[in-house]
Design an enzyme around this catalytic site. Structure first.
Site, PDB file in Angstrom:
ATOM      1  N   ASN A   1       0.791  -4.653   7.985  1.00 34.76           N
ATOM      2  CA  ASN A   1       1.485  -5.839   8.589  1.00 34.76           C
ATOM      3  C   ASN A   1       2.721  -5.939   9.393  1.00 34.76           C
ATOM      4  O   ASN A   1       2.724  -6.655  10.224  1.00 34.76           O
ATOM      5  CB  ASN A   1       1.404  -6.681   7.398  1.00 34.76           C
ATOM      6  CG  ASN A   1       2.430  -6.121   6.483  1.00 34.76           C
ATOM      7  OD1 ASN A   1       2.325  -4.812   6.186  1.00 34.76           O
ATOM      8  ND2 ASN A   1       3.027  -7.208   5.593  1.00 34.76           N
TER       9      ASN A   1
ATOM     10  N   LYS B   1       1.757   8.894   7.174  1.00 35.38           N
ATOM     11  CA  LYS B   1       0.423   8.073   7.936  1.00 35.38           C
ATOM     12  C   LYS B   1       0.515   6.643   7.862  1.00 35.38           C
ATOM     13  O   LYS B   1       0.500   6.126   6.855  1.00 35.38           O
ATOM     14  CB  LYS B   1      -0.915   8.465   6.823  1.00 35.38           C
ATOM     15  CG  LYS B   1      -1.979   8.429   7.382  1.00 35.38           C
ATOM     16  CD  LYS B   1      -3.244   8.005   6.473  1.00 35.38           C
ATOM     17  CE  LYS B   1      -3.168   6.700   5.808  1.00 35.38           C
ATOM     18  NZ  LYS B   1      -3.501   5.672   6.512  1.00 35.38           N
ATOM     19  N   PRO B   2       0.573   6.289   9.152  1.00 38.91           N
ATOM     20  CA  PRO B   2       0.433   4.640   9.179  1.00 38.91           C
ATOM     21  C   PRO B   2      -0.973   4.168   8.930  1.00 38.91           C
ATOM     22  O   PRO B   2      -1.754   4.996   9.151  1.00 38.91           O
ATOM     23  CB  PRO B   2       0.978   4.540  10.809  1.00 38.91           C
ATOM     24  CG  PRO B   2       1.535   5.770  11.213  1.00 38.91           C
ATOM     25  CD  PRO B   2       0.896   7.024  10.468  1.00 38.91           C
TER      26      PRO B   2
ATOM     27  N   GLU C   1       5.742   0.049  -2.911  1.00 32.98           N
ATOM     28  CA  GLU C   1       6.124  -1.449  -2.614  1.00 32.98           C
ATOM     29  C   GLU C   1       4.806  -2.074  -2.351  1.00 32.98           C
ATOM     30  O   GLU C   1       4.236  -1.755  -1.323  1.00 32.98           O
ATOM     31  CB  GLU C   1       6.898  -1.061  -1.362  1.00 32.98           C
ATOM     32  CG  GLU C   1       8.320  -0.223  -1.489  1.00 32.98           C
ATOM     33  CD  GLU C   1       9.245  -1.180  -2.408  1.00 32.98           C
ATOM     34  OE1 GLU C   1       9.302  -2.193  -2.530  1.00 32.98           O
ATOM     35  OE2 GLU C   1      10.282  -0.234  -2.696  1.00 32.98           O
TER      36      GLU C   1
ATOM     37  N   CYS D   1       4.830  -9.178   3.136  1.00 29.41           N
ATOM     38  CA  CYS D   1       4.593  -9.214   1.551  1.00 29.41           C
ATOM     39  C   CYS D   1       5.530 -10.042   0.898  1.00 29.41           C
ATOM     40  O   CYS D   1       5.332 -10.770  -0.121  1.00 29.41           O
ATOM     41  CB  CYS D   1       4.980  -7.617   1.023  1.00 29.41           C
ATOM     42  SG  CYS D   1       6.581  -7.358   1.638  1.00 29.41           S
TER      43      CYS D   1
HETATM   44  P1  NAD Z   1      -3.878  -1.045   1.773  1.00 34.00           P
HETATM   45  O1  NAD Z   1      -3.333  -0.770   0.288  1.00 34.00           O
HETATM   46  O2  NAD Z   1      -5.230  -1.465   2.026  1.00 34.00           O
HETATM   47  O3  NAD Z   1      -3.341   0.256   2.528  1.00 34.00           O
HETATM   48  C1  NAD Z   1      -2.130   0.715   2.813  1.00 34.00           C
HETATM   49  C2  NAD Z   1      -2.023   2.153   3.215  1.00 34.00           C
HETATM   50  O4  NAD Z   1      -2.760   3.023   2.061  1.00 34.00           O
HETATM   51  C3  NAD Z   1      -3.077   2.596   4.540  1.00 34.00           C
HETATM   52  O5  NAD Z   1      -2.328   3.551   5.409  1.00 34.00           O
HETATM   53  C4  NAD Z   1      -4.292   2.997   4.025  1.00 34.00           C
HETATM   54  O6  NAD Z   1      -4.961   3.889   4.739  1.00 34.00           O
HETATM   55  C5  NAD Z   1      -3.821   3.748   2.841  1.00 34.00           C
HETATM   56  N1  NAD Z   1      -4.577   4.055   1.622  1.00 34.00           N
HETATM   57  C6  NAD Z   1      -5.678   3.669   1.524  1.00 34.00           C
HETATM   58  N2  NAD Z   1      -6.602   4.179   0.082  1.00 34.00           N
HETATM   59  C7  NAD Z   1      -5.710   5.151  -0.193  1.00 34.00           C
HETATM   60  C8  NAD Z   1      -5.582   6.063  -1.068  1.00 34.00           C
HETATM   61  N3  NAD Z   1      -6.686   6.296  -2.044  1.00 34.00           N
HETATM   62  N4  NAD Z   1      -4.627   6.855  -1.242  1.00 34.00           N
HETATM   63  C9  NAD Z   1      -3.573   7.079  -0.399  1.00 34.00           C
HETATM   64  N5  NAD Z   1      -3.519   6.036   0.753  1.00 34.00           N
HETATM   65  C10 NAD Z   1      -4.643   5.292   0.848  1.00 34.00           C
HETATM   66  O7  NAD Z   1      -2.784  -2.226   2.308  1.00 34.00           O
HETATM   67  P2  NAD Z   1      -2.646  -3.161   3.685  1.00 34.00           P
HETATM   68  O8  NAD Z   1      -4.117  -3.829   3.875  1.00 34.00           O
HETATM   69  O9  NAD Z   1      -2.529  -1.982   4.728  1.00 34.00           O
HETATM   70  O10 NAD Z   1      -1.389  -3.816   3.582  1.00 34.00           O
HETATM   71  C11 NAD Z   1      -1.208  -4.958   3.049  1.00 34.00           C
HETATM   72  C12 NAD Z   1      -0.517  -4.937   1.848  1.00 34.00           C
HETATM   73  O11 NAD Z   1       0.611  -4.359   1.670  1.00 34.00           O
HETATM   74  C13 NAD Z   1      -0.394  -6.445   1.131  1.00 34.00           C
HETATM   75  O12 NAD Z   1      -0.634  -6.451  -0.314  1.00 34.00           O
HETATM   76  C14 NAD Z   1       1.261  -6.534   1.068  1.00 34.00           C
HETATM   77  O13 NAD Z   1       1.758  -7.189   0.384  1.00 34.00           O
HETATM   78  C15 NAD Z   1       1.537  -5.005   1.011  1.00 34.00           C
HETATM   79  N6  NAD Z   1       2.919  -4.923   1.604  1.00 34.00           N
HETATM   80  C16 NAD Z   1       3.866  -4.562   0.816  1.00 34.00           C
HETATM   81  C17 NAD Z   1       5.269  -4.390   1.131  1.00 34.00           C
HETATM   82  C18 NAD Z   1       6.317  -4.280   0.326  1.00 34.00           C
HETATM   83  O14 NAD Z   1       7.408  -3.777   0.741  1.00 34.00           O
HETATM   84  N7  NAD Z   1       5.978  -4.541  -1.127  1.00 34.00           N
HETATM   85  C19 NAD Z   1       5.370  -4.521   2.437  1.00 34.00           C
HETATM   86  C20 NAD Z   1       4.406  -4.733   3.344  1.00 34.00           C
HETATM   87  C21 NAD Z   1       3.023  -4.941   2.976  1.00 34.00           C
END
Ligand code: NAD
Length: 480
Positions: A135, A158-159, A230, A264
């Protein structure tokens, strides 16, 4: 076998890019290389690490336009892409200041035992895995990386696989800062790649959803490594009868729809005193209708496309569920497909309650559901009726009135008479409450400190009574 991952363009809906996921064997080899580089990196004085990070910052600044261009392609929005790159530049300077404070020399201090003084040193976790979401792809990729590097750790980043187009440019920036490539690598990949990184690291910083956060926490617990999580939010805002309604409506409109609601800490629930609710909603709707879609060009308006296809489904489902349960959409509400991209105008919803997914689950869209309350206790109870605890906002006639409510909200950061200040003012230390996260603050001085373990050195300085079985005196006594 290498795995190719297709990437969707949110403005066209087409797949027009791909990345190659790094496999577990290469991640393990890369981890060994980074750990070897980290030994010298951690031994340097912090000022030398700061100098390298400044070179990196200058490289990012030189590529500002290139980075913005690829971020616009991945996310479809322009203004927030500019904000992201500038936030990273400012973040490097700020974290450098925190790092200097963290490593300020410490003298031997007295202890409760007058013959023992203590000092210590700070020992960085050798290798940190940083895993980031889509995001705010660039800002959140680097938010933990920079403090970890300054602390003396090596980092494997890893982005998100949804928004990876900045990776080649970021790698160029890393290559231009002398020595940085020895301790910082950026890998392409998906969840399997992230899981392999956790297997190879000594600490993990994860930003993403609660379900993935749970998997990350489990994997980290298996290995006894710290996980800084986070996660998601469902941030509430409370608007009292004394609040400046016009200003509250402007702030909440922005805080709920910035980045198409993909934040978030975006406001996802608004609770307004029933005595001023009609006036507030009328003002909010009028302002919402003046906001424009960033279409046909990214620079044309404020609201970009919904970035991922999965999020389009979630947003639609939450709105359908709310309407089916009796909610009224006051403006916006229908997803428009324009040139292949999916857009939602700022959407104000009334007649909502906590039986609706729109009020309980993270929607991540430009939607402002408004519910009324009668009395401060009810406002606080509604705000706290959630599994999340990321942040919140309170609007009232005075800061004191708003703070009295803010102190009762179970969230790690409360903006008073504004929104999203925890994201805009990164000096304020905060934790994520409830399901929104785990671990030390990524904001303020702990952003660096949390990558360091303290090793205490306890120094016995003068002769005196000791708890030993055998010292010169007792041995002599026994011999006589
Ligand atoms: P996601 O959990 O689907 O993925 C995040 C990352 O995790 C990606 O890089 C993905 O490839 C990786 N990933 C997926 N499975 C994994 C595993 N088993 N082990 C390790 N890595 C893995 O999240 P998203 O859809 O990319 O992001 C949106 C979410 O992030 C929302 O819930 C948002 O609220 C949250 N967010 C939180 C903050 C904060 O600071 N609290 C900031 C921004 C976004």
């Amino acid at each position: 076998m290498t795995k190719q991952i297709p990437v969707r363009n949110p403005r066209t809906g087409e797949t027009d890019y791909e990345i190659t996921a790094m496999d577990a064997a290469r991640i393990a080899a890369e981890a060994d290389r980074l750990r070897a580089g980290q030994r010298a990196w951690a031994a340097w004085p912090v000022q030398r690490r700061i100098a390298v990070l400044r070179e990196f910052r200058d490289a990012v600044a030189r590529r500002r336009d290139d980075l913005i261009r690829v971020l616009v392609t991945d996310t479809g929005r322009l203004q927030v892409s500019v904000l992201e790159v500038d936030a990273v530049l400012a973040g490097i300077d700020r974290a450098s200041r925190f790092a200097e404070e963290t490593f300020a020399p410490a003298d031997l201090s007295p202890t409760g035992d007058p013959t023992v003084r203590t000092t210590g040193d700070l020992v960085a976790y050798p290798l940190v895995a940083a895993i980031s979401p889509w995001n705010f792809p660039f800002q959140l990729a680097l938010i933990d990386v920079v403090p970890a590097l300054l602390a003396g750790s090596a980092v494997m980043l890893k982005p998100s696989e949804m928004t990876p187009r900045f990776i080649p440019t970021l790698r160029e920036c890393v290559a231009e800062a002398a020595g940085l490539a020895d301790v910082f690598t950026v890998v392409e990949g998906d969840g399997a790649t992230g899981a392999a990184m956790i297997d190879a690291a000594d600490a993990v910083c994860f930003t993403g959803s609660v379900p993935t956060g749970r998997a990350v926490a489990r994997a980290a617990a298996e290995r006894f490594i710290p996980a800084f999580l986070e996660l998601g939010g469902k941030d509430p805002a409370v608007v009292t009868a004394s609040a400046d309604l016009d200003s509250a409506a402007s702030a909440l409109l922005w805080g709920s729809t910035i980045n198409s609601g993909h934040a978030c800490m975006s406001i996802e629930r608004v609770y307004v005193d029933h005595r001023v609710a009609d006036a507030f909603v009328e003002t909010l709707v009028a302002k919402a209708e003046r906001v424009r879609l960033a279409h046909p060009e990214p620079a044309d308006g404020q609201i970009g496309p919904i970035i991922t296809g999965a999020q389009v489904t979630t947003i639609r489902e939450h709105l359908d569920d709310a309407v089916a349960k009796g909610a009224t959409i006051r403006t916006g509400g229908s997803i428009e497909v324009l040139d292949g991209g999916c857009y939602l105008r700022p959407t104000v919803v009334t007649g909502v309650d906590h039986s609706m997914r729109l009020m309980r689950e993270e929607t991540f869209g430009p939607i402002i559901p408004v519910m009324t309350f009668d009395g401060e206790d009810e406002a606080v109870a509604l705000a706290n009726d959630t599994e999340f605890g990321l942040s919140a906002a309170v609007f009232a006639g005075t800061a004191e009135e708003a703070m009295a409510i803010g102190h009762r909200i179970d969230a790690g950061g409360v903006s008073v008479n504004d929104v999203c200040l925890t994201g805009m003012v990164p000096e304020a230390e905060k934790n994520s409450f409830k399901m929104s996260g785990l671990g030390a603050s990524r904001m303020g001085p702990p952003s660096v400190r949390r990558f360091l373990r303290r090793r205490a050195l306890l120094v016995r300085e003068t002769a005196g009574p000791r708890p030993w079985y055998y010292d010169a005196a007792t041995t002599e006594t026994e011999e006589r």
